[in-house]
Write a protein that holds these residues in place. Structure first.
Motif, mmCIF file in Angstrom:
data_model
loop_
_atom_site.group_PDB
_atom_site.id
_atom_site.type_symbol
_atom_site.label_atom_id
_atom_site.label_comp_id
_atom_site.label_asym_id
_atom_site.label_seq_id
_atom_site.Cartn_x
_atom_site.Cartn_y
_atom_site.Cartn_z
ATOM 1 N N PHE A 178 32.816 15.941 62.214
ATOM 2 C CA PHE A 178 33.149 14.521 62.016
ATOM 3 C C PHE A 178 31.928 13.655 62.322
ATOM 4 C CE2 PHE A 178 34.406 10.443 63.862
ATOM 5 C CZ PHE A 178 34.969 9.881 62.722
ATOM 6 N N ARG A 179 31.199 14.022 63.371
ATOM 7 C CA ARG A 179 30.027 13.245 63.759
ATOM 8 C C ARG A 179 29.006 13.181 62.615
ATOM 9 N NH1 ARG A 179 28.741 8.966 66.227
ATOM 10 N NH2 ARG A 179 27.000 9.031 67.678
ATOM 11 N N GLN A 180 28.799 14.373 61.947
ATOM 12 C CA GLN A 180 27.855 14.395 60.820
ATOM 13 C C GLN A 180 28.342 13.484 59.689
ATOM 14 O OE1 GLN A 180 27.779 18.593 60.026
ATOM 15 N NE2 GLN A 180 26.445 19.015 61.772
ATOM 16 N N MET A 181 29.641 13.513 59.422
ATOM 17 C CA MET A 181 30.188 12.668 58.351
ATOM 18 C C MET A 181 30.013 11.181 58.703
ATOM 19 S SD MET A 181 31.222 14.500 55.931
ATOM 20 C CE MET A 181 32.650 14.246 54.917
ATOM 21 N N GLU A 182 30.196 10.879 59.988
ATOM 22 C CA GLU A 182 30.062 9.493 60.437
ATOM 23 C C GLU A 182 28.611 9.022 60.259
ATOM 24 O OE1 GLU A 182 31.751 7.155 64.338
ATOM 25 O OE2 GLU A 182 30.626 8.982 64.668
ATOM 26 N N ILE A 183 27.668 9.919 60.617
ATOM 27 C CA ILE A 183 26.247 9.564 60.472
ATOM 28 C C ILE A 183 25.899 9.424 58.991
ATOM 29 C CG2 ILE A 183 23.888 10.418 60.806
ATOM 30 C CD1 ILE A 183 24.918 11.741 63.443
ATOM 31 N N PHE A 184 26.400 10.338 58.187
ATOM 32 C CA PHE A 184 26.089 10.266 56.750
ATOM 33 C C PHE A 184 26.685 8.994 56.133
ATOM 34 C CE2 PHE A 184 26.832 11.484 52.255
ATOM 35 C CZ PHE A 184 25.494 11.540 51.890
ATOM 36 N N GLU A 185 27.864 8.626 56.559
ATOM 37 C CA GLU A 185 28.492 7.395 56.038
ATOM 38 C C GLU A 185 27.574 6.202 56.317
ATOM 39 O OE1 GLU A 185 30.542 3.776 55.810
ATOM 40 O OE2 GLU A 185 29.897 4.541 57.755
ATOM 41 N N ALA A 186 27.007 6.161 57.535
ATOM 42 C CA ALA A 186 26.130 5.037 57.898
ATOM 43 C C ALA A 186 24.832 5.082 57.084
ATOM 44 C CB ALA A 186 25.842 5.077 59.397
ATOM 45 N N VAL A 187 24.255 6.265 56.931
ATOM 46 C CA VAL A 187 23.008 6.391 56.148
ATOM 47 C C VAL A 187 23.257 5.949 54.709
ATOM 48 C CG1 VAL A 187 21.359 8.045 55.178
ATOM 49 C CG2 VAL A 187 22.009 8.218 57.602
ATOM 50 N N PRO A 213 15.227 11.160 64.903
ATOM 51 C CA PRO A 213 15.245 12.620 64.711
ATOM 52 C C PRO A 213 16.658 13.200 64.783
ATOM 53 C CG PRO A 213 13.513 12.002 66.251
ATOM 54 C CD PRO A 213 14.274 10.753 65.954
ATOM 55 N N THR A 214 17.511 12.621 65.649
ATOM 56 C CA THR A 214 18.895 13.125 65.731
ATOM 57 C C THR A 214 19.616 12.894 64.412
ATOM 58 O OG1 THR A 214 18.939 12.558 68.076
ATOM 59 C CG2 THR A 214 21.068 12.932 67.034
ATOM 60 N N VAL A 215 19.439 11.694 63.853
ATOM 61 C CA VAL A 215 20.088 11.382 62.568
ATOM 62 C C VAL A 215 19.587 12.355 61.504
ATOM 63 C CG1 VAL A 215 20.236 9.639 60.733
ATOM 64 C CG2 VAL A 215 20.514 8.954 63.117
ATOM 65 N N SER A 216 18.251 12.534 61.418
ATOM 66 C CA SER A 216 17.679 13.434 60.396
ATOM 67 C C SER A 216 18.230 14.845 60.562
ATOM 68 C CB SER A 216 16.151 13.489 60.518
ATOM 69 O OG SER A 216 15.649 12.200 60.464
ATOM 70 N N MET A 217 18.282 15.297 61.820
ATOM 71 C CA MET A 217 18.720 16.677 62.047
ATOM 72 C C MET A 217 20.188 16.863 61.636
ATOM 73 S SD MET A 217 18.594 18.850 65.543
ATOM 74 C CE MET A 217 19.905 17.919 66.265
#
Ligand code: PGA
Length: 329
Positions: free
Chosen positions: A6-15, A33-37
């Motif tokens: 879910f965290r990855q989906m949340e970050i991708f939604e923001a990007v 770097p955390t976002v990129s990773m």
């Protein structure tokens, strides 16, 4: 895809929404770097590239666009769920502080009782005092909601009218004017008058009615409560003007005089200061109050159709199914 979090989906939604790793990391309080990773891990889980970078801009691939849509739905659903949980928590163990002017004490406890039966976890407090003191409490931000009558202009309140609050002229049952018709305000001004204390909204309203006709009130006695005034009327000490809500259809009630211009119609309002965010409990009570009184508003009954000598104004025939509604009669 199963291994995406879910965290990855949340970050991708923001990007995807912001079109930038930097802005997404700022919004989410993460390092870049955390976002990129996390996006790289998400891309691995999907098995296809999610974006192309041209210069500083991010361009989503076809699968990236599809995934962004899914991410928006998932994040939106979680946000709605969060709000529902907060709502349920607020209604289960919230607190409601209500302050009302004195006349509202005849129906506010009934409304609170009915509300508390459906929300037993909410802690309630009720402060009953006169208008001036209620307005001081508003200024000090001491309560969640207030019940008071008009006028409310210029007080910085968000207010909603929920019920009529008619003012009636009351006298002892054997009063010489009890059987008179269309009594003039001049006649009334000569009668010994029982007046509420300074700071009372009822008093202000009465003074305005007489002042508008250039009449001076013959105040015989000042009393600090509606109940005391009611008893003093019955004891023959004078007449007064009080809200219809003060009458409770007892044997010893005063009678309503037929005076020109009366009943004077005021309105009960539920109010809170402008710019104030209502708690879940306060919001729920406000909605409950407006729902419970919707029928009365629709019927437009509150003007006592029988403001006549000898007939208690509250002997209104309309059926009121709930206890709370009966209290509003
Ligand atoms: P009071 O207010 O209790 O201060 O008289 C009543 C009202 O304004 O209706």
């Amino acid at each position: 895809m199963r291994h995406a979090t879910f965290r990855q989906m949340e970050i991708f939604e923001a990007v995807a929404r912001l079109g930038s790793f930097t802005r997404a990391s700022e919004e989410l309080f993460l390092t870049q770097p955390t976002v990129s990773m996390q996006i790289r891990k998400l891309s691995d889980a999907v098995g296809l590239p999610l974006y192309e970078q041209i210069g500083k801009r991010i361009h989503l691939t076809e699968v990236g666009v599809e995934l962004a849509r899914t991410a928006r739905e998932i994040v939106g659903a979680m946000e709605r769920m969060d709000m529902s949980v907060a709502q349920m928590q607020g209604l289960q163990k919230g607190r409601l502080r209500l302050a009302v002017v004195t006349t509202a004490k005849y129906f506010a406890p009934m409304l609170l009782g009915a509300f508390s039966r459906s929300h037993p976890g909410i802690t309630l407090s009720l402060k009953v005092t006169n208008r001036e003191r209620v307005l001081e409490r508003v200024a000090e931000n001491l309560d969640d909601l207030y019940i008071l009558s008009d006028p409310l202009d210029g007080l910085g309140l968000v207010a909603e009218a929920f019920l009529d609050n008619p003012l009636l002229v009351l006298a002892a049952p054997g009063h010489p004017l009890a059987r008179a018709r269309r009594i003039s305000l001049e006649t009334l001004a000569r009668e010994p008058f029982l007046m509420r204390e300074p700071g009372s909204g009822t008093r202000d309203a009465i003074e305005n009615i007489f002042a508008a006709r250039g009449l001076k009130i013959n105040v015989r006695m000042e009393l600090g409560s509606n109940e005391a005034i009611k008893q003093a009327i019955v004891a023959g000490l004078g007449i007064s003007v009080l809200s219809r809500h003060v009458l409770v259809a007892g044997r010893d009630d005063p009678v309503v005089l037929d005076v020109e211009g009366f009943p004077v119609m005021r309105h009960w309002h539920v109010a809170y200061p402008h710019g104030c965010q209502l708690s879940v409990a306060a919001q729920a009570f406000r909605e409950f109050l407006l729902r419970e009184t919707a029928k009365e508003r629709g019927s437009g009954h509150a003007a006592p159709a029988h403001a006549q000598p000898g007939i208690p104004a509250q002997a209104h025939p309309a059926a009121r199914p709930t206890r709370a509604r009966r209290a509003l009669a």
